[in-house]
Design an enzyme around this catalytic site. Structure first.
Site, short mmCIF file in Angstrom:
data_model
loop_
_atom_site.label_atom_id
_atom_site.label_comp_id
_atom_site.label_asym_id
_atom_site.label_seq_id
_atom_site.Cartn_x
_atom_site.Cartn_y
_atom_site.Cartn_z
CG HIS A 247 -47.05 -23.05 -4.96
ND1 HIS A 247 -47.11 -23.06 -3.47
CD2 HIS A 247 -45.70 -23.54 -5.05
CE1 HIS A 247 -45.81 -23.49 -3.13
NE2 HIS A 247 -45.07 -23.60 -4.17
CG ASN A 248 -49.72 -17.17 -8.11
OD1 ASN A 248 -48.80 -17.00 -8.60
ND2 ASN A 248 -49.86 -16.55 -7.14
CG PHE A 249 -50.24 -18.00 -14.96
CD1 PHE A 249 -49.82 -18.76 -15.82
CD2 PHE A 249 -50.20 -16.62 -15.36
CE1 PHE A 249 -49.20 -18.74 -17.03
CE2 PHE A 249 -49.69 -16.29 -16.50
CZ PHE A 249 -49.39 -17.33 -17.60
CG HIS A 251 -44.13 -20.22 -8.38
ND1 HIS A 251 -43.15 -19.75 -7.67
CD2 HIS A 251 -44.07 -21.50 -8.41
CE1 HIS A 251 -42.33 -21.03 -7.84
NE2 HIS A 251 -43.02 -21.93 -7.92
CG HIS A 287 -42.48 -26.20 -11.56
ND1 HIS A 287 -42.70 -24.57 -11.88
CD2 HIS A 287 -42.18 -25.77 -10.21
CE1 HIS A 287 -42.63 -23.94 -11.00
NE2 HIS A 287 -42.33 -24.58 -9.94
CG ASP A 288 -45.20 -25.65 -8.45
OD1 ASP A 288 -45.16 -26.74 -7.77
OD2 ASP A 288 -44.47 -24.51 -7.99
CG ASP A 432 -65.43 -30.71 9.96
OD1 ASP A 432 -65.62 -30.55 8.57
OD2 ASP A 432 -66.31 -31.29 10.61
CD GLN A 483 -36.76 -16.20 2.62
OE1 GLN A 483 -37.15 -17.24 3.21
NE2 GLN A 483 -36.66 -15.89 1.39
P1 5GP Z 1 -42.24 -25.53 -4.90
O1 5GP Z 1 -43.26 -25.65 -4.07
O2 5GP Z 1 -42.21 -23.98 -5.70
O3 5GP Z 1 -42.09 -26.44 -6.21
O4 5GP Z 1 -41.01 -25.65 -4.18
C1 5GP Z 1 -40.22 -24.54 -3.55
C2 5GP Z 1 -40.49 -24.68 -2.05
O5 5GP Z 1 -39.35 -24.03 -1.60
C3 5GP Z 1 -41.91 -23.89 -1.81
O6 5GP Z 1 -42.76 -24.56 -1.60
C4 5GP Z 1 -41.23 -23.21 -0.39
O7 5GP Z 1 -41.59 -24.13 0.63
C5 5GP Z 1 -39.93 -23.31 -0.66
N1 5GP Z 1 -39.37 -21.78 -0.71
C6 5GP Z 1 -39.01 -21.60 -1.98
N2 5GP Z 1 -38.52 -20.40 -2.05
C7 5GP Z 1 -38.50 -19.81 -0.52
C8 5GP Z 1 -38.01 -18.92 0.28
O8 5GP Z 1 -37.78 -17.81 -0.41
N3 5GP Z 1 -38.09 -19.04 1.38
C9 5GP Z 1 -38.53 -19.99 2.13
N4 5GP Z 1 -38.29 -20.06 3.41
N5 5GP Z 1 -38.79 -21.05 1.40
C10 5GP Z 1 -38.90 -20.90 0.26
MN MN Z 2 -42.48 -24.02 -7.83
#
Ligand code: 5GP
Ligand code: MN
Length: 555
Positions: A247-249, A251, A287-288, A432, A483
């Site tokens: 969840h970085n730039f 993304h 958004h993140d 901890d 997946q």
């Molecule tokens: P975000 O956190 O990016 O706002 O929401 C998307 C969420 O969907 C991610 O945190 C992750 O848990 C899930 N997600 C997104 N892409 C994938 C993917 O390709 N595979 C899986 N297993 N989860 C995904």
């Molecule tokens: Mn996202």
């Protein structure tokens, strides 16, 4: 000698300390140190309500419960003879010391040591030894043979989330320098394609490309956005993403680029107002924001500051959205400054809706609501339009698998890395026990949930010193197992719902996802076969051994 009482807060707790003005400064510091449960080498900082630092000494200015000071443990200084701890900014030995202290205290108070303390103590010791001995986890920074000068920062090191001002300055300067160069038509066209490969571009280049999206959509003239304001805003956005694996730039960029690609692919400009497209693109960028790399379930179970602040209601998404508007409040970053009141109100309402819609806990609700209006969809109906915008936001957010394989695969690695970091963080928190968190409550649901991922199981097995089945190896199995379900039950229902309304996305967006599902299904099959092969060869080995032991070998 008069005594005085100083009121202050530590984290979320209100405390007060009483001392005499002739008490030694060290004793007073010790009082604050114990209030903060800080170790002997931690640095304490006391701030007054104006945010100014106050020296912790017998001369601390008086205050009242209404003008409490704030006590922060800013950094843990590690003793010079512990290079590992110094490097980590986190000292597992400190946990042991705290456990020993707790053990003593419990023993004195109860005369008996609860079994749980002993169990956790054993876990800490075992976990520490195993972390130090597992070579493939050397990226954690704990492996004993760690080569000096490694650039990998352990994920729990708070410094990983701290900004490096020199680095940021360099990025900003490069961005501004590069933005003076004209982008070629070829790149501008490529930027509109869902096949765009983010891995070829560095941070300043991505900032230039984001800027280009606003320019090419005509937003600068349509919304009277000054270029320097757009640039400082984008840079502030860049600075507000953390260096976490997923969840970085990057993304942020990829999600925005998919939204931009969809805008052109479905000709969004012919369907909705410019201001709606401004909402979509700006929501994607924001958004993140400030994502800490641990998800909502973690926030809620660990009762983090975010979960407390937002009462467990989409803590992360509320946080992202709140940071977005905090940045926009800064005059030099306010790209919305020249909007009229009504436009601003629309943008705020729309962005809040779009960003909050990215909470995956709302996935089914949003997809079902969208499906329910499908047969009478009316873009002029505000509710319908917002639902479409939320769906577009969600599609962009989880669209990695709609990308070409060479672009998508590294993204999955990043995501799994982040999941794994979270699991380890929970294990460390479990160890901890003096932490605020109720450890097992946090750990149980997560360990259970994450153990479903084979790779974690294999890593745990390695940690536990157990043999690891080859079919459970991190690189081979994590991907299909994580997946297949995600694509079948999350991605395709969402993408197909949008495809019903906008069939034009079928070829460029939905088809690649179906191909990815086939690819992972094949991979899974191969894994299963290997598993069976290994199981049968193991069985015949066992039989051979039994025969041998029975002295029953027939030549
Ligand atoms: P975000 O956190 O990016 O706002 O929401 C998307 C969420 O969907 C991610 O945190 C992750 O848990 C899930 N997600 C997104 N892409 C994938 C993917 O390709 N595979 C899986 N297993 N989860 C995904
Ligand atoms: Mn996202």
């Amino acid at each position: 000698m008069a005594t005085k009482v100083i009121y202050f807060t530590v984290g979320l707790c209100e405390e007060q300390a009483e001392f005499r003005s002739d008490d030694p400064a060290d004793d007073i510091k010790e009082t604050f140190r114990s209030a903060a449960e800080a170790g002997p080498n931690d640095i304490l900082k006391l701030y007054n309500s104006r945010g100014n630092l106050i020296n912790i000494s017998p001369r601390i200015p008086d205050n009242t419960p209404d003008t409490r000071y704030k006590l922060d443990v800013v950094a843990a200084q590690c003793p010079g003879d512990k290079p590992l701890a110094e490097q980590l900014g986190f000292d597992i030995n400190d946990i042991e010391q705290r456990l020993n202290a707790l053990e003593k205290r419990v023993f004195i108070e109860n005369g008996d040591l609860p079994r749980s303390v002993g169990v956790i103590q054993g876990q800490v010791e075992g976990f520490k030894n195993k972390l130090q001995g597992v070579e493939h986890l050397s990226w954690l920074g704990l492996f004993k043979d760690i080569s000096s000068g490694t650039s990998l920062q352990p994920f729990w090191d708070k410094r990983a989330l701290q900004r490096n001002d020199d680095h940021d300055k360099h990025i900003y300067e490069k961005y501004i320098r590069m933005s003076q160069v004209q982008i070629t038509d070829e790149v501008r066209q490529y930027l509109r394609k869902p096949t765009f490969d983010n891995w070829q571009w560095d941070d300043p280049e991505m900032l230039v490309l984001l800027q280009q999206m606003y320019i090419d959509l005509g937003f600068l003239s349509k919304f009277n956005i000054e270029l320097p304001v757009l640039q400082t805003w984008l840079f502030e956005i860049y600075r507000s993403y953390n260096s976490v694996p997923f969840h970085n730039f990057k993304h942020c960029f990829m999600v925005t680029q998919m939204m931009y690609g969809l805008t052109w692919l479905v000709d969004l400009q012919s369907m909705v107002d410019d201001i709606d497209i401004l909402i979509l693109l700006t929501s994607a960028i924001c958004h993140d924001l400030g994502h800490p790399g641990y998800n909502n379930a973690y926030q809620i179970n660990a009762k983090t500051e975010l979960a407390l602040r937002y009462n467990d209601i989409s803590p992360l998404e509320n946080h992202h959205c709140s940071i977005a508007f905090e940045i926009l409040e800064k005059k030099h970053c306010n790209i919305l400054a020249n909007l009229n009141k009504d436009q601003y109100r629309r943008v705020r309402e729309g962005m809040i809706k779009c960003i909050l819609a990215t909470d995956m806990a709302k996935h089914n609700e949003i997809v079902n609501n969208f499906k329910a209006i499908m047969d009478h969809f009316d873009i002029n109906n505000k509710e319908h339009k917002y639902l479409l915008m939320m769906i577009l936001m969600k599609v962009s957010d989880i669209s990695n698998e709609a990308r070409p394989m060479n672009v998508a695969t590294p993204w999955l690695d990043c995501l799994l890395q982040e999941f794994f970091n979270q699991l380890l963080m929970i294990l460390l928190k479990t160890a901890d026990i003096s932490n605020e968190v109720r450890p097992l409550e946090v750990a149980e649901p997560w360990i259970e949930c994450l153990l479903e991922e084979f790779f974690i199981q294999s890593d745990i097995e390695k940690l536990e010193g157990l043999p690891v089945a080859p079919f459970m190896d991190r690189d081979k199995v994590t991907k299909p197992s994580s997946q297949i379900g995600f694509i079948k039950y999350v991605l395709l229902p969402l993408f197909e719902a949008l495809g019903q309304l906008l069939p034009v996305i079928e070829k460029d967006i939905i088809e690649p996802v179906r191909n990815a599902l086939d690819y992972y299904t094949q991979m899974q099959k191969a894994v299963e076969e290997e598993k069976e092969k290994n199981a049968s060869s193991e069985k015949s080995k066992q039989n051979g051994l039994t025969n041998k032991m029975n002295g029953d070998i027939k030549v």
